[in-house]
Design a protein around this motif. Sequence first.
Motif, PDB file in Angstrom:
ATOM      1  N   LEU A 125       6.255 -18.575   7.420  1.00 15.50           N
ATOM      2  CA  LEU A 125       7.365 -18.455   8.297  1.00 15.50           C
ATOM      3  C   LEU A 125       7.251 -17.512   9.259  1.00 15.50           C
ATOM      4  CD1 LEU A 125      10.392 -19.301   6.285  1.00 15.50           C
ATOM      5  CD2 LEU A 125       9.484 -20.898   7.841  1.00 15.50           C
ATOM      6  N   HIS A 126       6.629 -16.401   8.860  1.00 17.89           N
ATOM      7  CA  HIS A 126       6.523 -15.034   9.600  1.00 17.89           C
ATOM      8  C   HIS A 126       5.129 -15.499  10.526  1.00 17.89           C
ATOM      9  CE1 HIS A 126       7.204 -10.915  10.248  1.00 17.89           C
ATOM     10  NE2 HIS A 126       6.070 -10.436  10.194  1.00 17.89           N
ATOM     11  N   GLY A 127       4.160 -15.980  10.036  1.00 21.48           N
ATOM     12  CA  GLY A 127       3.291 -16.077  10.661  1.00 21.48           C
ATOM     13  C   GLY A 127       3.756 -17.265  11.912  1.00 21.48           C
ATOM     14  N   LEU A 128       4.653 -17.928  11.751  1.00 18.01           N
ATOM     15  CA  LEU A 128       4.935 -19.004  12.665  1.00 18.01           C
ATOM     16  C   LEU A 128       5.688 -18.236  13.729  1.00 18.01           C
ATOM     17  CD1 LEU A 128       5.613 -21.911  13.597  1.00 18.01           C
ATOM     18  CD2 LEU A 128       7.461 -22.042  12.232  1.00 18.01           C
ATOM     19  N   VAL A 129       6.669 -17.093  13.159  1.00 19.93           N
ATOM     20  CA  VAL A 129       7.063 -16.313  14.088  1.00 19.93           C
ATOM     21  C   VAL A 129       6.186 -15.526  15.354  1.00 19.93           C
ATOM     22  CG1 VAL A 129       8.702 -14.182  14.542  1.00 19.93           C
ATOM     23  CG2 VAL A 129       9.224 -15.933  13.007  1.00 19.93           C
TER      24      VAL A 129
ATOM     25  N   THR B 106       1.109  -8.657   3.087  1.00 17.80           N
ATOM     26  CA  THR B 106       1.791  -8.377   1.854  1.00 17.80           C
ATOM     27  C   THR B 106       2.357  -9.698   1.466  1.00 17.80           C
ATOM     28  OG1 THR B 106       2.376  -6.066   2.408  1.00 17.80           O
ATOM     29  CG2 THR B 106       3.523  -7.531   0.789  1.00 17.80           C
ATOM     30  N   LEU B 107       2.752 -10.539   2.662  1.00  9.73           N
ATOM     31  CA  LEU B 107       3.464 -11.729   2.300  1.00  9.73           C
ATOM     32  C   LEU B 107       2.459 -12.706   1.940  1.00  9.73           C
ATOM     33  CD1 LEU B 107       6.107 -11.940   5.275  1.00  9.73           C
ATOM     34  CD2 LEU B 107       6.684 -11.456   2.767  1.00  9.73           C
ATOM     35  N   MET B 108       1.270 -12.650   2.324  1.00 11.76           N
ATOM     36  CA  MET B 108       0.112 -13.370   1.899  1.00 11.76           C
ATOM     37  C   MET B 108      -0.082 -13.344   0.489  1.00 11.76           C
ATOM     38  SD  MET B 108      -1.221 -15.330   4.377  1.00 11.76           S
ATOM     39  CE  MET B 108      -2.595 -15.663   4.092  1.00 11.76           C
ATOM     40  N   GLU B 109       0.155 -12.235  -0.223  1.00 10.65           N
ATOM     41  CA  GLU B 109      -0.168 -12.118  -1.589  1.00 10.65           C
ATOM     42  C   GLU B 109       1.220 -12.422  -2.361  1.00 10.65           C
ATOM     43  OE1 GLU B 109      -0.951  -8.014  -2.709  1.00 10.65           O
ATOM     44  OE2 GLU B 109      -2.294  -7.811  -0.740  1.00 10.65           O
ATOM     45  N   ILE B 110       2.207 -12.581  -1.843  1.00 11.85           N
ATOM     46  CA  ILE B 110       3.507 -13.165  -2.542  1.00 11.85           C
ATOM     47  C   ILE B 110       3.664 -14.785  -2.485  1.00 11.85           C
ATOM     48  CG2 ILE B 110       5.988 -13.210  -2.565  1.00 11.85           C
ATOM     49  CD1 ILE B 110       5.751 -10.418  -1.335  1.00 11.85           C
ATOM     50  N   GLU B 111       3.721 -15.346  -3.531  1.00 14.52           N
ATOM     51  CA  GLU B 111       3.790 -16.778  -3.362  1.00 14.52           C
ATOM     52  C   GLU B 111       5.012 -17.336  -2.802  1.00 14.52           C
ATOM     53  OE1 GLU B 111       3.455 -18.464  -7.366  1.00 14.52           O
ATOM     54  OE2 GLU B 111       1.337 -17.833  -7.629  1.00 14.52           O
ATOM     55  N   GLY B 112       5.146 -18.277  -1.959  1.00 20.69           N
ATOM     56  CA  GLY B 112       6.400 -18.682  -1.320  1.00 20.69           C
ATOM     57  C   GLY B 112       6.156 -19.019   0.076  1.00 20.69           C
TER      58      GLY B 112
ATOM     59  N   GLU C 134      14.022  -9.651  -0.972  1.00 21.50           N
ATOM     60  CA  GLU C 134      14.009  -9.439  -2.329  1.00 21.50           C
ATOM     61  C   GLU C 134      12.580  -9.287  -2.867  1.00 21.50           C
ATOM     62  OE1 GLU C 134      17.775 -12.115  -2.026  1.00 21.50           O
ATOM     63  OE2 GLU C 134      15.716 -11.600  -0.779  1.00 21.50           O
ATOM     64  N   GLU C 135      11.843 -10.326  -2.542  1.00 19.80           N
ATOM     65  CA  GLU C 135      10.152 -10.126  -3.062  1.00 19.80           C
ATOM     66  C   GLU C 135       9.469  -9.032  -2.470  1.00 19.80           C
ATOM     67  OE1 GLU C 135       8.936 -12.323  -5.038  1.00 19.80           O
ATOM     68  OE2 GLU C 135      10.731 -13.452  -5.245  1.00 19.80           O
ATOM     69  N   LEU C 136       9.853  -8.458  -0.967  1.00 16.03           N
ATOM     70  CA  LEU C 136       9.216  -7.258  -0.560  1.00 16.03           C
ATOM     71  C   LEU C 136       9.612  -6.096  -1.302  1.00 16.03           C
ATOM     72  CD1 LEU C 136       9.489  -7.839   3.314  1.00 16.03           C
ATOM     73  CD2 LEU C 136       7.558  -7.760   1.999  1.00 16.03           C
ATOM     74  N   VAL C 137      10.958  -6.007  -1.872  1.00 14.77           N
ATOM     75  CA  VAL C 137      11.336  -4.845  -2.596  1.00 14.77           C
ATOM     76  C   VAL C 137      10.707  -4.889  -3.958  1.00 14.77           C
ATOM     77  CG1 VAL C 137      13.405  -3.972  -3.876  1.00 14.77           C
ATOM     78  CG2 VAL C 137      13.631  -4.696  -1.532  1.00 14.77           C
ATOM     79  N   LYS C 138      10.598  -6.074  -4.738  1.00 18.14           N
ATOM     80  CA  LYS C 138       9.961  -6.294  -5.930  1.00 18.14           C
ATOM     81  C   LYS C 138       8.490  -5.774  -5.962  1.00 18.14           C
ATOM     82  CE  LYS C 138      13.148  -9.839  -7.684  1.00 18.14           C
ATOM     83  NZ  LYS C 138      13.243 -11.280  -8.278  1.00 18.14           N
ATOM     84  N   TYR C 139       7.720  -6.134  -4.870  1.00 11.22           N
ATOM     85  CA  TYR C 139       6.410  -5.926  -4.458  1.00 11.22           C
ATOM     86  C   TYR C 139       6.226  -4.305  -4.573  1.00 11.22           C
ATOM     87  CZ  TYR C 139       1.777  -5.646  -2.239  1.00 11.22           C
ATOM     88  OH  TYR C 139       0.538  -5.487  -2.001  1.00 11.22           O
ATOM     89  N   SER C 140       7.288  -3.635  -3.989  1.00 16.48           N
ATOM     90  CA  SER C 140       7.035  -2.163  -3.853  1.00 16.48           C
ATOM     91  C   SER C 140       7.226  -1.407  -5.133  1.00 16.48           C
ATOM     92  CB  SER C 140       8.249  -1.798  -2.740  1.00 16.48           C
ATOM     93  OG  SER C 140       9.428  -1.972  -3.425  1.00 16.48           O
ATOM     94  N   VAL C 141       7.753  -2.126  -5.978  1.00 21.77           N
ATOM     95  CA  VAL C 141       8.115  -1.315  -7.403  1.00 21.77           C
ATOM     96  C   VAL C 141       6.801  -1.898  -8.493  1.00 21.77           C
ATOM     97  CG1 VAL C 141      10.525  -1.067  -7.075  1.00 21.77           C
ATOM     98  CG2 VAL C 141       9.764  -2.943  -8.247  1.00 21.77           C
ATOM     99  N   GLN C 142       5.950  -2.350  -7.878  1.00 26.05           N
ATOM    100  CA  GLN C 142       4.793  -2.882  -8.669  1.00 26.05           C
ATOM    101  C   GLN C 142       5.127  -3.473  -9.953  1.00 26.05           C
ATOM    102  OE1 GLN C 142       1.747  -3.053  -7.570  1.00 26.05           O
ATOM    103  NE2 GLN C 142       2.674  -2.161  -5.616  1.00 26.05           N
ATOM    104  N   GLY C 143       6.187  -4.589 -10.095  1.00 25.01           N
ATOM    105  CA  GLY C 143       6.438  -5.410 -11.418  1.00 25.01           C
ATOM    106  C   GLY C 143       7.509  -4.835 -12.202  1.00 25.01           C
TER     107      GLY C 143
END
Length: 231
Positions: A92-96, A81-87, A161-170
């Motif tokens: 950072l998550h992959g680094l973890v 999911t984070l791969m689909e979101i720009e930023g 915030e981006e994860l929440v926005k992703y969950s509501v589909q725009g």
Amino acid sequence: MPSIKKILHFISSALVTSVAVALLVFAMTDSWSTISLDCSRPGNATNDGSAAVGLMLFEVAIVRVSCPTFGGTDSFEVFPTLMEIEGPYATLHGLVLGLLALCLLCSAGSILISLYNSVSNPYETYMGPVGIYVCSSISACVALLVIIVFVVNVLATNMPEELVKYSVQGLQMELTNKTAEMLVGFYLVIPYIVLSLGAIVLIYLYDHAAYTHRREQQKPTEDAPKEIMMY
């Protein structure tokens, strides 16, 4: 064949590191944080609802209450999911995840070297105490870096915030007042660090005692009169 003291110290080091690995593996499967957000429609001065993001390393669960209009519960895999979101969130998550894998690898190396020393007498090389110092030190330092990177990704970026926005589909919404609570998975990294350092202490105590014993054995020769040593 190693002495009983050496066997006990190195076996104890292997056991301590094994417990650390077990804690870290459990931590990687448990929840790491819960992030709470106030939710409102664009231009609305009052908060209409809220959203809670339950974050694990591999999955995320989002519970929305009147956010932005209706509530709902969503869950999906974190990294894709984070791969689909720009930023920088995916990086950072992959680094973890990569740093945690490195921790496990170094801990495995420490365990193998400890077991090897418990049944043999290797030279003072990387297969001796030096190897355990290096592997366990890297494990502890990298685990500390995991804590820092994870906190930065949760608190200093807009990942929740981006994860929440992703969950509501725009659907348009404004998310404010972010608060985060770290959970069991996150805090278990701390005892992992302590146990990794504990393995170093166990080997250092043996190494220091062995060095002192060797020095004591050399003293009679060092203190002997020069006339006797000539013969």
